[in-house]
Each structure stands twice: as C-alpha cells, then as structure tokens.
Design a protein around this motif. Structure first.
Motif, PDB file in Angstrom:
ATOM      1  N   CYS A  69       0.861  -1.171   0.000  1.00 24.02           N
ATOM      2  CA  CYS A  69       0.000   0.000   0.000  1.00 24.02           C
ATOM      3  C   CYS A  69       0.901   1.226   0.000  1.00 24.02           C
ATOM      4  O   CYS A  69       2.116   1.111   0.109  1.00 24.02           O
ATOM      5  CB  CYS A  69      -0.933   0.020   1.215  1.00 24.02           C
ATOM      6  SG  CYS A  69      -0.089   0.228   2.800  1.00 24.02           S
ATOM      7  N   THR A  82      -2.314   3.141   3.496  1.00 22.03           N
ATOM      8  CA  THR A  82      -3.414   2.778   2.596  1.00 22.03           C
ATOM      9  C   THR A  82      -4.233   4.007   2.191  1.00 22.03           C
ATOM     10  O   THR A  82      -5.459   4.038   2.306  1.00 22.03           O
ATOM     11  CB  THR A  82      -4.328   1.711   3.244  1.00 22.03           C
ATOM     12  OG1 THR A  82      -3.537   0.782   3.986  1.00 22.03           O
ATOM     13  CG2 THR A  82      -5.080   0.929   2.170  1.00 22.03           C
ATOM     14  N   HIS A  85      -6.794   4.573  -2.273  1.00 22.01           N
ATOM     15  CA  HIS A  85      -8.181   4.573  -2.743  1.00 22.01           C
ATOM     16  C   HIS A  85      -8.847   5.909  -2.445  1.00 22.01           C
ATOM     17  O   HIS A  85      -9.581   6.451  -3.274  1.00 22.01           O
ATOM     18  CB  HIS A  85      -8.969   3.440  -2.087  1.00 22.01           C
ATOM     19  CG  HIS A  85      -8.385   2.087  -2.312  1.00 22.01           C
ATOM     20  ND1 HIS A  85      -8.788   0.977  -1.598  1.00 22.01           N
ATOM     21  CD2 HIS A  85      -7.417   1.661  -3.163  1.00 22.01           C
ATOM     22  CE1 HIS A  85      -8.104  -0.072  -2.002  1.00 22.01           C
ATOM     23  NE2 HIS A  85      -7.261   0.318  -2.947  1.00 22.01           N
ATOM     24  N   GLY A 112     -13.086  -2.266  -0.016  1.00 21.69           N
ATOM     25  CA  GLY A 112     -11.936  -2.590  -0.858  1.00 21.69           C
ATOM     26  C   GLY A 112     -11.836  -1.768  -2.121  1.00 21.69           C
ATOM     27  O   GLY A 112     -10.908  -1.936  -2.902  1.00 21.69           O
ATOM     28  N   SER A 113     -12.790  -0.857  -2.314  1.00 27.82           N
ATOM     29  CA  SER A 113     -12.784   0.004  -3.497  1.00 27.82           C
ATOM     30  C   SER A 113     -12.842   1.453  -3.044  1.00 27.82           C
ATOM     31  O   SER A 113     -12.599   1.764  -1.878  1.00 27.82           O
ATOM     32  CB  SER A 113     -13.972  -0.325  -4.402  1.00 27.82           C
ATOM     33  OG  SER A 113     -15.186   0.189  -3.862  1.00 27.82           O
ATOM     34  N   THR A 195      -9.779  -4.236  -4.259  1.00 21.51           N
ATOM     35  CA  THR A 195      -8.455  -4.810  -4.100  1.00 21.51           C
ATOM     36  C   THR A 195      -8.557  -6.330  -4.175  1.00 21.51           C
ATOM     37  O   THR A 195      -9.622  -6.909  -3.933  1.00 21.51           O
ATOM     38  CB  THR A 195      -7.828  -4.375  -2.759  1.00 21.51           C
ATOM     39  OG1 THR A 195      -6.457  -4.751  -2.732  1.00 21.51           O
ATOM     40  CG2 THR A 195      -8.547  -4.999  -1.578  1.00 21.51           C
ATOM     41  N   SER A 214      -8.089  -8.151   6.216  1.00 20.08           N
ATOM     42  CA  SER A 214      -8.597  -8.556   4.906  1.00 20.08           C
ATOM     43  C   SER A 214      -9.654  -9.642   5.047  1.00 20.08           C
ATOM     44  O   SER A 214      -9.539 -10.547   5.877  1.00 20.08           O
ATOM     45  CB  SER A 214      -7.443  -9.065   4.036  1.00 20.08           C
ATOM     46  OG  SER A 214      -7.904  -9.442   2.758  1.00 20.08           O
ATOM     47  N   SER A 219     -12.185  -7.675  -0.158  1.00 18.97           N
ATOM     48  CA  SER A 219     -11.166  -8.100  -1.116  1.00 18.97           C
ATOM     49  C   SER A 219     -11.729  -9.162  -2.051  1.00 18.97           C
ATOM     50  O   SER A 219     -12.547  -9.988  -1.637  1.00 18.97           O
ATOM     51  CB  SER A 219      -9.941  -8.692  -0.394  1.00 18.97           C
ATOM     52  OG  SER A 219      -9.409  -7.797   0.556  1.00 18.97           O
ATOM     53  N   HIS A 243      -8.847  -2.167 -10.859  1.00 15.17           N
ATOM     54  CA  HIS A 243      -8.361  -1.797  -9.526  1.00 15.17           C
ATOM     55  C   HIS A 243      -6.916  -1.316  -9.588  1.00 15.17           C
ATOM     56  O   HIS A 243      -6.541  -0.393  -8.857  1.00 15.17           O
ATOM     57  CB  HIS A 243      -8.469  -2.958  -8.543  1.00 15.17           C
ATOM     58  CG  HIS A 243      -8.093  -2.533  -7.160  1.00 15.17           C
ATOM     59  ND1 HIS A 243      -8.949  -1.830  -6.342  1.00 15.17           N
ATOM     60  CD2 HIS A 243      -6.927  -2.625  -6.468  1.00 15.17           C
ATOM     61  CE1 HIS A 243      -8.343  -1.535  -5.210  1.00 15.17           C
ATOM     62  NE2 HIS A 243      -7.112  -2.007  -5.264  1.00 15.17           N
ATOM     63  N   LYS A 244      -6.116  -1.914 -10.447  1.00 19.12           N
ATOM     64  CA  LYS A 244      -4.744  -1.436 -10.606  1.00 19.12           C
ATOM     65  C   LYS A 244      -4.730   0.004 -11.128  1.00 19.12           C
ATOM     66  O   LYS A 244      -3.866   0.799 -10.753  1.00 19.12           O
ATOM     67  CB  LYS A 244      -3.971  -2.353 -11.559  1.00 19.12           C
ATOM     68  CG  LYS A 244      -3.520  -3.653 -10.930  1.00 19.12           C
ATOM     69  CD  LYS A 244      -2.454  -3.418  -9.868  1.00 19.12           C
ATOM     70  CE  LYS A 244      -1.834  -4.706  -9.372  1.00 19.12           C
ATOM     71  NZ  LYS A 244      -0.764  -4.474  -8.368  1.00 19.12           N
ATOM     72  N   ASP A 247      -5.551   2.177  -8.119  1.00 21.17           N
ATOM     73  CA  ASP A 247      -4.347   2.358  -7.308  1.00 21.17           C
ATOM     74  C   ASP A 247      -3.410   3.392  -7.925  1.00 21.17           C
ATOM     75  O   ASP A 247      -2.875   4.263  -7.229  1.00 21.17           O
ATOM     76  CB  ASP A 247      -3.598   1.030  -7.153  1.00 21.17           C
ATOM     77  CG  ASP A 247      -4.214   0.129  -6.098  1.00 21.17           C
ATOM     78  OD1 ASP A 247      -5.030   0.605  -5.292  1.00 21.17           O
ATOM     79  OD2 ASP A 247      -3.851  -1.068  -6.074  1.00 21.17           O
TER      80      ASP A 247
END
Length: 316
Positions: A69, A82, A85, A112-113, A195, A214, A219, A243-244, A247
């Motif tokens: 992260c 983290t 996001h 996770g988003s 993620t 997690s 996730s 998602h990448k 990030d």
C-alpha cells in the motif's frame, strides 16, 4: 459568458465521516473529512503517540513506504497507510482542499474500493472556491523501467490512464484497461473495483503483520484452484486491471495537482507508480504548472503557464 466550475478549486460543503477497519492492521478506525481553504491541498491530520497533532501533506515527498500500500509519513513513527483509494476518489471527483482527520494509522479499507468515499463526498457536497485550479501539464515523455515492468508519462490533451497487468494466475491473466478520466468515468468504470489477493499468500502476509483486516467483504480473493471464491463474483469482468488503475490514480494524486497527460504502465504497482512520479517531478523540463486562461469570444479556454502552487509537489 459564465464561468466553468472545473476551472476553480473545490472543497466539501460540510464535514463527513466514515468508519471501518484497516486492511493491514485489522484495527477499527474512523476518518473525518473537513472543508479547507483554497490552496490548502489535501492534509492528513492525526495525533501521535505523545498526544501531539501531526500533519502529513498528501505529496510524493511525504511517501514513507510502498509495500502492499502507499504510506505517508515515517513508518516507524507518525504515518497514515493505505491512502491510495481515498486519494483516487478525491482527485477524480475534483476535490482540491480538505483536511483528513484520522484516529488511526490507516485509512479504512471499507469494501476494498473507492465507492464508499464517493458516496460520502456526494453526501457532503462540493463547494466551489474563488481560486483557479492549477494542473501539471506533461510536456515531454518520462519513462522508468524495472525489469519487465515499466511506467511512463506522455503529453496528452486530457487526463488519461492506460494500464496493463500480466499475472500467471488464469483467474487474472493479461488484462488492459484505458480511459480518459472524468468524474463520471471514475464513478462508473473505476471506483467500484476492489483490491484483490491470493489465498495462498494469506498466511505469509499474516505472519509479516499485513492483511490482518482482509476478508471476503473487502477483497476479491483467488483460491488455490485459481478461481475467485467470493460468492458474488466480480463487479467488472476485468475488475483486476481496473483496480490497478484505481491504485495508480491514487498514487499519482500525490503529485499535488492533477496532471494533464497520459500515464501508461505495464505490470505496475505502488512502488513503480511512486518511482515514476518522482522521476517526473525531478525533471522540471518535463512538465509545467498551468491554469485555465481568460476566455475570448469565439474561442474555448486555453491553458497558460503560471507560477507554482504553494504546495509545490516537487519540493520537500
């Protein structure tokens, strides 16, 4: 002629809060978003072990770690982990100035988003401020390579991301996603991408003190049989590469201003994103700070070079 609200900085109309758990610490954490004055930028405010208030600017010069992260501050002292996001949501929705008060060392992972951040900011509403927004315009290519991985910035008349990933797992494989970024595109095509990780890595991560929070609620998990084990499946058919991209957008939001240009990457991650951004900002011939100029009858707005913002991203 009326003004274009996209030309001006914004903050939130009201304070809004979220609570959840830290994906790595597993600890409960609350986070509060407070409206801020023009040219404040994004500031994370927290209380350290001595009870003192510590402020960490959301700038690349404050990045203290990129393992799994992105971390602002000193990982052995005052820090917030983290942040990617949240930073992607702030940048993509056009929120320039806000103080982020956090009661822990990590931004909550939520689902996770970035979708719950979007909902919170919609609830608070945006306030347009009477100061022009400044952008980082890419004027020449900048590229960095690390083995088979690479990332680059290129001039482009807009803000565009082109991200490609390549995993051995058949559940992911090779995926490519590209988009010109607007608030609408971010909401619809990127913000809900979660993620992801592999069940085979869980015990190793737990032993190292990571991923303690997690779960299947925050996730996308790929099992030992190389299948997604979440009952609801994927939100997008190519959720992994989206998602990448999410990030990357969050990591590059630490430039201190939105950029006008195209960012491309292959097999990237937090570390490569941070390295690419540092490479760009270290070369003052590769970019310029611009804002929207005066509109003339019969002509659209043009971007003109200006003095650097007070929170200059390339300065420590």
């Amino acid at each position: 002629m009326g003004i274009d609200l996209h030309d001006y900085q914004t903050t939130l109309k009201s304070r809004v809060s979220l609570s959840g758990i830290g994906v790595h610490s597993g600890n409960p954490v609350s986070i509060h978003f407070v409206p801020a004055d023009p040219d404040t930028g994004i500031i994370f405010s927290k209380t350290d072990a001595n009870g003192d208030c510590v402020e960490l600017r959301a700038l690349s010069s404050e990045v203290g770690g990129t393992d799994l992260c992105t971390i602002l501050g000193d990982v052995s002292g005052a820090h917030v982990a983290t942040v990617e996001h949240l930073m992607a949501a702030l940048s993509s929705l056009g929120i320039d100035n806000v103080v982020v008060e956090t009661e822990g060392n990590e931004v909550p992972i939520l689902d996770g988003s970035a979708s719950m951040f979007v909902e919170a900011f919609d609830q608070a509403g945006l306030k347009v401020q009477a100061v022009k927004r400044r952008y980082i315009r890419i004027v020449k290519p900048v590229r960095i390579e690390n083995g088979a991985s690479w990332a680059e910035f290129r001039p482009y008349a807009g803000t565009r991301y082109e991200v490609e990933i390549d995993f051995e797992s058949p559940a992911i494989g090779r995926q490519f996603f590209a988009a010109d970024i607007t608030p609408e595109v971010f909401r619809r095509d990127i913000s809900r991408a979660r993620t992801f990780g592999f069940m085979k890595d869980v015990e190793r991560l737990w032993a190292a003190g990571y991923a303690l929070g997690s779960s299947l609620e925050n996730s996308v998990v790929i099992g030992d049989d190389d299948r997604v084990i979440n009952m609801e499946g994927l939100r997008y058919s190519n959720e992994f590469v989206r998602h990448k991209m999410l990030d990357a957008m969050g990591d590059l939001a630490l430039a201190g201003a939105r950029f006008i240009g195209c960012f491309r990457s292959f097999r990237g991650g937090h570390k490569l994103n941070a390295q690419a951004l540092r490479r760009l900002l270290s070369d003052r011939s590769a970019f310029e700070i611009v804002e929207t100029g005066r509109r003339e009858r019969g002509r659209g707005a043009e971007m003109i070079a200006v003095n650097a913002p007070v929170y200059a991203p390339w300065m420590s």
